[in-house]
Design a protein around this motif. Structure first.
Motif, mmCIF file in Angstrom:
data_model
loop_
_atom_site.group_PDB
_atom_site.id
_atom_site.type_symbol
_atom_site.label_atom_id
_atom_site.label_comp_id
_atom_site.label_asym_id
_atom_site.label_seq_id
_atom_site.Cartn_x
_atom_site.Cartn_y
_atom_site.Cartn_z
ATOM 1 N N ALA A 174 0.830 -1.204 0.000
ATOM 2 C CA ALA A 174 0.000 0.000 0.000
ATOM 3 C C ALA A 174 0.864 1.254 0.000
ATOM 4 O O ALA A 174 0.572 2.232 -0.713
ATOM 5 N N ALA B 297 1.150 4.007 -3.155
ATOM 6 C CA ALA B 297 0.925 5.434 -2.938
ATOM 7 C C ALA B 297 2.117 6.259 -3.406
ATOM 8 O O ALA B 297 1.952 7.332 -4.010
ATOM 9 N N TRP C 64 -1.380 10.039 7.436
ATOM 10 C CA TRP C 64 -1.384 9.375 6.131
ATOM 11 C C TRP C 64 -1.132 7.882 6.291
ATOM 12 O O TRP C 64 -1.769 7.050 5.641
ATOM 13 N N ASN D 288 -1.972 5.935 8.755
ATOM 14 C CA ASN D 288 -3.279 5.366 9.113
ATOM 15 C C ASN D 288 -3.196 3.875 9.421
ATOM 16 O O ASN D 288 -3.914 3.054 8.827
ATOM 17 N N LYS E 181 -2.337 1.491 6.419
ATOM 18 C CA LYS E 181 -3.155 1.508 5.200
ATOM 19 C C LYS E 181 -2.605 2.485 4.159
ATOM 20 O O LYS E 181 -2.883 2.349 2.970
ATOM 21 N N TYR E 182 -1.886 3.500 4.610
ATOM 22 C CA TYR E 182 -1.315 4.517 3.718
ATOM 23 C C TYR E 182 -2.377 5.106 2.785
ATOM 24 O O TYR E 182 -2.165 5.270 1.584
ATOM 25 N N ASP E 183 -3.507 5.438 3.398
ATOM 26 C CA ASP E 183 -4.620 5.975 2.617
ATOM 27 C C ASP E 183 -5.033 7.375 3.053
ATOM 28 O O ASP E 183 -6.007 7.930 2.535
ATOM 29 N N GLY E 184 -4.289 7.952 4.018
ATOM 30 C CA GLY E 184 -4.608 9.292 4.471
ATOM 31 C C GLY E 184 -5.842 9.380 5.337
ATOM 32 O O GLY E 184 -6.357 10.490 5.556
ATOM 33 N N GLY E 185 -6.300 8.255 5.846
ATOM 34 C CA GLY E 185 -7.534 8.249 6.617
ATOM 35 C C GLY E 185 -7.486 9.063 7.893
ATOM 36 O O GLY E 185 -8.531 9.438 8.426
#
Length: 618
Positions: A73, A77, A482, A484, A487-491
Motif C-alpha cells: 500500500a 501510494a 497518512w 493510518n 493503510k497509507y490511505d490518508g484516513g
C-alpha cells in the motif's frame, strides 16, 4: 548529516582540496519522460504508528518502524506520486542502546550513542542492517531484501546511505564476509598517520568523553552495564568531523571516528593525483587510471562495501559529507560502482559551491544537493527575507551543471517548513515546491511528512524541535495521519493535510512525466518586474522542449496578486507564436486562457496568496 542537535557547526577539518575541472558528466538515465523523484523515508520512523512520544522513550514505549511496514500500500501510494527512487535512511547497522546480544551482536556503550536509538551516521557494521528495523532481528537482512524486491515490483528503485567519512567508535562487523577485515583491525596505532591505517590516532593519549549536558543523556538514571561516563579507546582516534583532540567537544561528532583516505595530517596526499583532463573522461577511463596503483586500504574497503549492497539489489547510494573525502577516492569508487551497475544513482552531500564541479566531473557524482545557493536563497524568500532575483541568480550560477543539482525543501538535516523556525506554515512551501520542482533538470527530493505538513515540533530527546529527530524512537504525527495504521490511505489526515498532499502528488507526478523539464529554461522574471502588480515576491519562468511548452508563475506573497505576464521577444520567436491567440491550460485548476497577440501574447495572471500556475500550451 545531522550529528548534533545543539549545533550547526561545520567540520573541524576538511582535508579534500579542489581540482580544476570544466566539463559535466552524464546524469542517471531516467526511464520516464520527465524527472527523477526521490522520496526520503527515515526507515525507523516511516512505519511507526505509535503516538506515545515519551522523551527518550524506548522502542517498546514509543514504537519503531520496520522494513515490513513499507508494504504494498505504501509503495503504490509513492508510485502514484511519481516516485522513482526510495531513499531509505538508517539502513546500515549503526550504534544503538538496545540489547541485541541474543543475536550475537555486541553491546554499544551509551556514553558514545546520541539519543536512545542512535545516529544512522555512526555505522557499526557495513555488512548488516539495523536490527531495530526487523520483525525478527535474526532475519534482518532477509527482511530488507524482501523490501527491495517489493519496491522493484512496484517500479521503484532503492537507495541507501553510505557514510565514507566516518564510522562508529565501536565498529565491529558481525556480517562481513570471511575475507574482509574490520576497519582498524590492522592499523599501526603507534602512529598518528600511516597510508594504510583506516583511522588517525592521538598516540599515547586515551580517549575522553566530551562534557555532555545532562539533558542529552538518554538513559538518565536508568542502569546500563556500560554506562559509566567513560569509553575505553587507547590511543584516542580523531573524531569524525576532523577534531584531533583526545577529548572532543560536545559539538563535535564524538560518537564517530574519521576514516583515513591517504590524506596526511598536514593536508598533503599519499596517492597519485587525478589529472584535470579526467573531467572529460568516462567511468571506464577513471577505473583504468586506478588499476595497478597502490591505494589506501580504506579505498578498497569501501569499494567492497558498495559491491556488497549492489549485489543485494540496492540501486544506488546517498553519500554523506562527500566533500570531506578526497575527489580521487570518489573517482575510484564511483567508476567501480558504475562499471558494476551503470544505472546506479549516486547522490552526494557537498556544501562548498567551489567544489561542486570537481565532485561532479572528477568525482563522477550523478547529483549533488543544491543547498548552498539555491535552497538557502529560496528559504529566505519563503521567510519574506529574500527576493526572487536572488533565487534565480543562484540558479544561474550552476546553470552549466544544472542537470546534476538535486533540489529539495526538506531533508533530515533541515528544518521542517511548517516549524516556526522555518516558515511557520506548510502552505508557505507550496510556491517554493513548484519552483524547486520545475526550475531545473535534476531530480526532486521529497522528505517523508513534508507532503502533509509535518512541523517537527516534538522534543524527542537528543533531537530538538524544528527537525524530525533522527536520534530517537518517536512518532511523526502528521505523517501518521497518512500512514493510518499501515493503510497509507490518508484516513487520519485533516482536510487541510489531505489537500496539501494532493497538491504534492499532482505536482510531482506531473514532473515525472513532463519532458519539458529536461529541456530549456528561460527566466521571465526580469522582464516582468516592469509589469504593474508583479514584484520580487513573484517568480516566473518558461520550460520547454520540442514536445511541450510550459509557463510557471508562483506567488510567494501572502495576498492575492494580478498582473499581465509578459513573454520575451526571443521566447515568442522560439515558440513561433503567431498572430493567433495561443491557449494555455493550468495544471492545478485546469482553467484555460488565451494569450493576447495584439499585446505580444501577454497573459492575465491572477494568483491567490501563495498560489501558482503551471500553464501548458495546448
Amino acid at each position: 548529516m545531522a550529528c548534533n542537535p545543539a549545533s550547526d557547526a561545520k567540520p573541524a577539518a576538511t582535508i579534500a582540496a579542489p581540482l580544476s575541472a570544466t566539463a559535466a558528466t552524464p546524469a542517471v538515465t531516467n526511464n520516464s519522460s520527465g524527472k527523477i523523484v526521490v522520496y526520503q523515508a527515515f526507515t525507523r520512523l516511516f512505519g511507526n504508528s505509535n503516538t506515545t512520544n515519551q522523551r527518550f522513550g524506548t522502542a517498546a514505549e514509543n514504537g519503531v518502524g520496520k522494513f515490513n511496514d513499507i508494504n504494498d500500500a505504501a509503495l503504490v501510494a509513492l508510485k502514484g506520486m511519481g516516485v522513482s527512487h526510495l531513499w531509505l535512511t538508517g539502513v546500515p547497522h549503526h550504534g544503538l542502546v538496545a540489547d541485541y546480544s541474543a543475536f550475537g551482536i555486541s553491546a554499544d556503550d551509551p556514553d558514545v550513542i546520541k539519543g536512545r536509538a542512535g545516529s544512522p551516521y555512526a555505522v557499526k557494521d557495513y555488512y548488516s542492517v539495523n536490527p531495530d528495523l526487523a520483525v525478527d532481528p535474526a532475519k534482518r537482512l532477509d527482511e530488507f531484501k524482501a523490501l527491495i524486491t517489493r519496491a522493484h515490483q512496484h517500479g521503484i528503485k532503492v537507495i541507501i546511505d553510505i557514510v565514507p567519512n566516518h564510522v562508529a567508535r565501536h565498529y565491529e562487523s558481525l556480517g562481513k564476509p570471511t575475507d574482509v577485515r574490520d576497519f582498524g583491525a590492522d592499523d599501526n596505532t603507534t602512529l598518528e598517520y600511516s597510508k594504510h591505517n583506516n583511522f588517525y590516532y592521538v598516540p599515547g593519549q586515551a580517549f575522553e568523553l566530551p562534557d555532555i549536558p545532562a539533558e542529552f543523556t538518554p538513559l538518565g538514571a536508568e542502569a546500563h552495564p556500560l554506562k559509566d561516563g567513560k569509553f575505553a579507546e587507547m590511543p584516542a582516534k580523531w573524531t569524525g568531523n576532523g577534531a584531533r583532540a583526545a577529548k572532543p567537544d560536545f559539538n563535535d561528532w564524538y560518537e564517530t571516528v574519521k576514516i583515513n583516505y591517504g590524506v596526511k595530517p598536514d593536508g598533503s596526499y599519499d596517492f597519485e593525483r587525478l589529472p584535470a583532463d579526467y573531467a572529460n573522461k568516462n567511468h571506464a577511463a577513471h577505473a583504468a587510471f586506478w588499476q595497478g596503483k597502490e591505494l589506501p586500504d580504506s579505498w578498497l574497503k569501501f569499494r567492497d562495501i558498495t559491491k556488497f549492497w549492489l549485489e543485494m539489489g540496492v540501486d544506488g547510494f546517498r553519500f554523506d559529507m562527500a566533500e570531506m573525502v578526497p575527489v580521487e577516492f570518489w573517482s575510484f569508487l564511483n567508476s567501480s560502482i558504475k562499471l558494476q551497475s551503470p544505472d546506479a544513482l549516486l547522490l552526494a552531500e557537498v556544501y562548498q559551491p567551489q567544489l561542486y564541479r570537481d565532485y561532479v566531473q572528477l568525482g563522477k557524482m550523478d547529483y549533488l544537493y543544491d543547498k548552498v545557493g539555491f535552497y538557502d536563497s529560496l528559504k529566505l524568500l519563503m521567510q519574506g527575507k529574500g527576493t526572487s532575483s536572488e533565487v534565480l541568480a543562484k540558479h544561474a550560477e550552476v546553470a552549466d551543471i544544472d542537470q546534476h543539482m538535486l533540489k529539495f525543501l526538506e531533508n533530515h538535516d533541515e528544518q521542517r517548513i511548517a516549524s516556526p523556525e522555518f516558515a511557520g506554515a506548510a502552505e508557505k512551501g507550496k510556491p517554493a515546491m513548484v519552483v524547486s520542482t520545475l526550475v531545473g533538470k535534476a531530480p526532486t527530493l521529497l522528505y517523508f511528512g513534508q507532503e502533509v505538513g509535518e512541523a517537527g515540533a516534538l522534543d524527542a530527546g537528543f533531537g530538538k524541535p524544528s527537525r524530525t529527530s533522527i536520534f530517537d524512537y518517536v512518532g511523526v504525527p502528521a505523517h501518521q495521519g497518512w500512514l493510518n495504521g499501515g493503510k497509507y490511505d490518508g484516513g487520519g489526515l485533516t482536510a487541510e493535510q489531505a489537500s496539501l498532499r494532493a497538491f504534492y502528488q499532482q505536482l510531482l507526478k506531473f514532473s515525472s512525466e513532463a519532458s519539458a523539464l529536461k529541456g530549456e529554461f528561460v527566466s521571465l522574471h526580469p522582464l516582468n518586474l516592469t509589469s504593474p502588480g508583479y514584484s520580487e515576491q513573484q517568480l516566473s519562468f518558461a520550460r520547454f522542449d520540442d514536445k511541450q511548452q510550459l509557463l510557471v508563475v508562483s506567488n510567494f506573497a501572502e495576498k492575492p496578486v494580478s498582473f499581465n505576464l509578459q513573454l520575451p521577444a526571443d521566447l515568442i520567436k522560439t515558440w513561433q507564436l503567431s498572430a493567433a491567440p495561443v491557449v494555455f491550460t493550468d495544471l492545478f485548476s485546469q482553467h484555460q486562457q488565451s494569450t493576447n497577440p495584439a499585446k505580444q501574447h501577454r497573459l492575465t495572471i491572477e494568483l491567490p496568496a501563495l498560489g501558482s500556475v503551471v500553464l501548458q500550451r495546448q
